[in-house]
Design an enzyme around this catalytic site. Structure first.
Site, PDB file in Angstrom:
ATOM      1  N   LYS A  74      67.609  49.566  23.644  1.00 39.52           N
ATOM      2  CA  LYS A  74      66.558  48.869  22.891  1.00 39.52           C
ATOM      3  C   LYS A  74      67.037  47.453  22.536  1.00 39.52           C
ATOM      4  CE  LYS A  74      63.571  49.240  18.933  1.00 39.52           C
ATOM      5  NZ  LYS A  74      63.521  49.640  17.548  1.00 39.52           N
ATOM      6  N   ASP A 123      49.764  43.070  36.549  1.00 40.43           N
ATOM      7  CA  ASP A 123      50.077  42.154  37.655  1.00 40.43           C
ATOM      8  C   ASP A 123      51.560  41.819  37.730  1.00 40.43           C
ATOM      9  OD1 ASP A 123      47.490  41.967  38.591  1.00 40.43           O
ATOM     10  OD2 ASP A 123      46.956  40.426  37.129  1.00 40.43           O
ATOM     11  N   ALA A 167      41.427  51.009  38.150  1.00 37.50           N
ATOM     12  CA  ALA A 167      42.542  50.824  37.211  1.00 37.50           C
ATOM     13  C   ALA A 167      42.797  49.344  36.967  1.00 37.50           C
ATOM     14  CB  ALA A 167      43.802  51.479  37.773  1.00 37.50           C
ATOM     15  N   LYS A 225      41.330  40.421  48.972  1.00 36.60           N
ATOM     16  CA  LYS A 225      41.897  41.778  48.978  1.00 36.60           C
ATOM     17  C   LYS A 225      41.416  42.605  50.162  1.00 36.60           C
ATOM     18  CE  LYS A 225      42.611  41.702  44.034  1.00 36.60           C
ATOM     19  NZ  LYS A 225      43.635  42.422  43.276  1.00 36.60           N
ATOM     20  N   ASP A 266      50.089  44.621  44.998  1.00 44.11           N
ATOM     21  CA  ASP A 266      48.635  44.751  44.838  1.00 44.11           C
ATOM     22  C   ASP A 266      48.172  45.947  45.671  1.00 44.11           C
ATOM     23  OD1 ASP A 266      46.132  42.647  43.983  1.00 44.11           O
ATOM     24  OD2 ASP A 266      45.683  44.327  45.306  1.00 44.11           O
ATOM     25  N   LYS A 318      37.801  37.683  45.333  1.00 43.32           N
ATOM     26  CA  LYS A 318      38.623  38.903  45.396  1.00 43.32           C
ATOM     27  C   LYS A 318      38.228  39.780  46.583  1.00 43.32           C
ATOM     28  CE  LYS A 318      40.131  39.011  40.662  1.00 43.32           C
ATOM     29  NZ  LYS A 318      39.938  39.415  39.299  1.00 43.32           N
ATOM     30  N   ASN A 362      47.731  46.596  29.042  1.00 43.52           N
ATOM     31  CA  ASN A 362      46.461  45.881  28.811  1.00 43.52           C
ATOM     32  C   ASN A 362      45.486  46.784  28.062  1.00 43.52           C
ATOM     33  OD1 ASN A 362      44.923  47.456  30.871  1.00 43.52           O
ATOM     34  ND2 ASN A 362      46.439  46.492  32.224  1.00 43.52           N
ATOM     35  N   PHE A 411      37.478  46.589  41.515  1.00 42.41           N
ATOM     36  CA  PHE A 411      36.826  46.085  40.306  1.00 42.41           C
ATOM     37  C   PHE A 411      37.361  44.690  40.007  1.00 42.41           C
ATOM     38  CE2 PHE A 411      34.208  49.218  37.979  1.00 42.41           C
ATOM     39  CZ  PHE A 411      34.286  50.267  38.881  1.00 42.41           C
TER      40      PHE A 411
HETATM   41  N1  CTP Z   1      44.530  45.677  41.588  1.00 39.55           N
HETATM   42  C1  CTP Z   1      45.449  46.360  42.339  1.00 39.55           C
HETATM   43  N2  CTP Z   1      46.780  46.121  42.199  1.00 39.55           N
HETATM   44  C2  CTP Z   1      47.219  45.196  41.328  1.00 39.55           C
HETATM   45  C3  CTP Z   1      46.272  44.481  40.540  1.00 39.55           C
HETATM   46  C4  CTP Z   1      44.938  44.746  40.705  1.00 39.55           C
HETATM   47  O1  CTP Z   1      45.047  47.200  43.142  1.00 39.55           O
HETATM   48  N3  CTP Z   1      48.515  44.994  41.211  1.00 39.55           N
HETATM   49  C5  CTP Z   1      43.111  45.988  41.787  1.00 39.55           C
HETATM   50  C6  CTP Z   1      42.387  46.478  40.545  1.00 39.55           C
HETATM   51  O2  CTP Z   1      42.439  47.888  40.458  1.00 39.55           O
HETATM   52  C7  CTP Z   1      40.978  45.991  40.794  1.00 39.55           C
HETATM   53  C8  CTP Z   1      41.158  44.718  41.604  1.00 39.55           C
HETATM   54  O3  CTP Z   1      42.473  44.800  42.150  1.00 39.55           O
HETATM   55  O4  CTP Z   1      40.252  46.888  41.591  1.00 39.55           O
HETATM   56  C9  CTP Z   1      41.041  43.462  40.821  1.00 39.55           C
HETATM   57  O5  CTP Z   1      41.888  43.495  39.680  1.00 39.55           O
HETATM   58  P1  CTP Z   1      41.935  42.289  38.669  1.00 39.55           P
HETATM   59  O6  CTP Z   1      42.940  42.572  37.613  1.00 39.55           O
HETATM   60  O7  CTP Z   1      40.529  41.932  38.253  1.00 39.55           O
HETATM   61  O8  CTP Z   1      42.390  41.108  39.604  1.00 39.55           O
HETATM   62  P2  CTP Z   1      43.786  40.550  39.960  1.00 39.55           P
HETATM   63  O9  CTP Z   1      43.994  40.719  41.429  1.00 39.55           O
HETATM   64  O10 CTP Z   1      44.836  41.113  39.070  1.00 39.55           O
HETATM   65  O11 CTP Z   1      43.540  39.004  39.707  1.00 39.55           O
HETATM   66  P3  CTP Z   1      43.428  38.204  38.297  1.00 39.55           P
HETATM   67  O12 CTP Z   1      44.242  38.992  37.303  1.00 39.55           O
HETATM   68  O13 CTP Z   1      44.007  36.874  38.611  1.00 39.55           O
HETATM   69  O14 CTP Z   1      41.960  38.147  37.969  1.00 39.55           O
END
Ligand code: CTP
Length: 415
Positions: free
Chosen positions: A288, A278, A274, A340, A305, A336, A209, A322
């Site tokens: 490759k 996902d 970070a 979480k 997560d 969230k 990303n 975040f």
């Molecule tokens: N995060 C995490 N582990 C993951 C994905 C996200 O710990 N596998 C944490 C990120 O570091 C951040 C928070 O979860 O602190 C939210 O991340 P974000 O990408 O905004 O949310 P997602 O849970 O991935 O949800 P979405 O992509 O649907 O918005």
């Protein structure tokens, strides 16, 4: 109390006392401060920039319109970088110019552009110091919140005896401590995650990303600045991590989780900045994937997560996540926070051309009881204010320890 991790911008102006600044820089560095020298033209007649560069470990800045230096850190960035501005020695001319708000050289411009506390150590002939013009300038500066130290009384380089000698380096260091950023996170171990992760497709390709790690690194820096011990777990970034952090480099979400498992258990505070991927590819290819093959369909599976995983620990740290969102910022952040099990969610808007990198941004910090806005400002200013907010919510270090006890209770009682 020390100046550990404090960013001191040391302005030097044209006075014979400038020779004492070499010892001052040495003492500030010994105390753990980062020192950035800014010299006026006149100062260079009394002390060599080269000596000061060697002692401070950074290039001394001299001119306002120096294109190559401005490319590295502009005068505005310098003004923002500083936690403290000390002008030592400050000549009568310097006091007059600051009192007037003149900004025609680098040092005076920084003094107008900074939000950091400014401390001034005057040094001049005693008659000049006692002159009503100088005394009125001092009064003006003090009225505006500038700390103007009293010069010492004694024999002067010009042969006169009276007030006008710059205070000794040791006393200046002590005086600076009174303006230093509070060390209210001393004794706290914090872990910050930063940057993107990369999920492997084949030996040449990955899913990732746009995260650059700027916010995570700035947050780690702000924590260090308030006295915390910091472990920074970061995905692939090109930034230099902040001085003083223990840095653990990882590539993919799995490695990030492992690093957090390994280093986060001892922490009282965890900030997940970070942008963890996902999904990862269910079966990445050993070889490759060739272009002439039909375009592959990548079967994906979710990564763990990390934030939710830490929230289930028996003894868990205070948890800050975040949320980068393209819409419904606060609603998504609240969802969230609940989903979480975090204590705070720091939300910011992102889009095709904004939100990522070293750009100004705005944060909404969502907790169970309030939403607090920070910015718009640069990421380093946002991080400073965010960490100040977190420190205020945590209270003294002792109450963080209490918090751990409560968290343990909560998690065991939740089953
Ligand atoms: N995060 C995490 N582990 C993951 C994905 C996200 O710990 N596998 C944490 C990120 O570091 C951040 C928070 O979860 O602190 C939210 O991340 P974000 O990408 O905004 O949310 P997602 O849970 O991935 O949800 P979405 O992509 O649907 O918005």
């Amino acid at each position: 109390m020390t100046l550990n991790q404090q960013k001191v911008l040391l302005g030097i102006t044209g006075s014979i006392a400038a020779y004492k600044t070499c010892e001052l820089v040495r003492q500030l560095r010994q105390d753990g401060a980062q020192v950035q020298i800014v010299m006026t033209e006149a100062a260079k007649k009394f002390v060599s920039p080269m000596v000061l560069e060697a002692l401070s470990g950074r290039p001394a800045r001299e001119a306002l319109f120096d294109r190559s230096a401005e490319m590295t850190m502009s005068h505005i960035e310098l003004a923002r970088w500083a936690d403290l501005v000390l002008i030592a020695p400050a000549s009568a001319n310097c006091l007059a110019r600051l009192a007037m708000g003149i900004a025609d050289d680098l040092l005076s411009t920084i003094c107008l552009a900074t939000r950091a506390p400014v401390m001034i150590a005057p040094a001049m002939n005693t008659v000049m110091w006692e002159h009503p013009a100088t005394q009125e300038n001092v009064a003006t500066l003090r009225r505006r919140g500038v700390t103007v130290l009293e010069p010492e009384i004694g024999e002067q380089a010009c042969g006169e005896v009276g007030a006008g000698r710059m205070q000794e380096p040791e006393d200046l260091k002590e005086a600076l401590l009174s303006l230093a950023v509070p060390q209210d996170l001393q004794g706290i171990q914090a872990l910050v995650t930063a940057g993107p992760t990369r999920e492997r497709i084949d030996p040449a390709r990955f899913i990732s990303n746009f995260s650059t790690g700027h916010m995570g690194c700035a947050t780690a820096d702000a924590l260090l600045n308030r006295g915390a011990q910091v472990t920074l777990v970061c995905g692939p970034i090109t930034l230099d991590p902040p001085e003083g952090a223990q840095v653990i480099h990882v590539t993919c979400a799995d490695e990030m989780l492992q690093a957090v498992e390994q280093h986060g258990r001892e922490c009282q505070l965890l900030i997940a900045a970070a942008a963890v991927a996902d999904w990862r590819v269910r079966k990445s290819s050993a070889d490759k994937i060739k272009k002439k093959d039909t375009p592959p369909t990548l079967a994906l599976e979710p990564t763990a997560d990390l934030l939710s995983a830490v929230a289930t620990w028996d003894m868990r740290p205070y948890l800050v996540g975040f949320a980068a969102e393209t819409e419904d910022l606060i609603e998504n952040a609240r969802a969230k926070l609940q989903a979480k099990g975090a204590d705070l969610i720091v939300a910011n808007l992102i889009g095709d051309n904004f939100g990522f990198g070293d750009v100004d941004s705005q944060l909404e910090v969502v907790s169970i009881d309030e939403t607090h806005s920070i910015g718009p400002a640069s990421k380093s200013m946002l991080a400073r204010d965010l960490v100040e907010y977190i420190a205020a919510r945590l209270g003294s270090p002792a109450s963080i320890i209490d918090f751990n006890a409560r968290a343990q209770h909560k998690n065991t009682s939740a089953g």
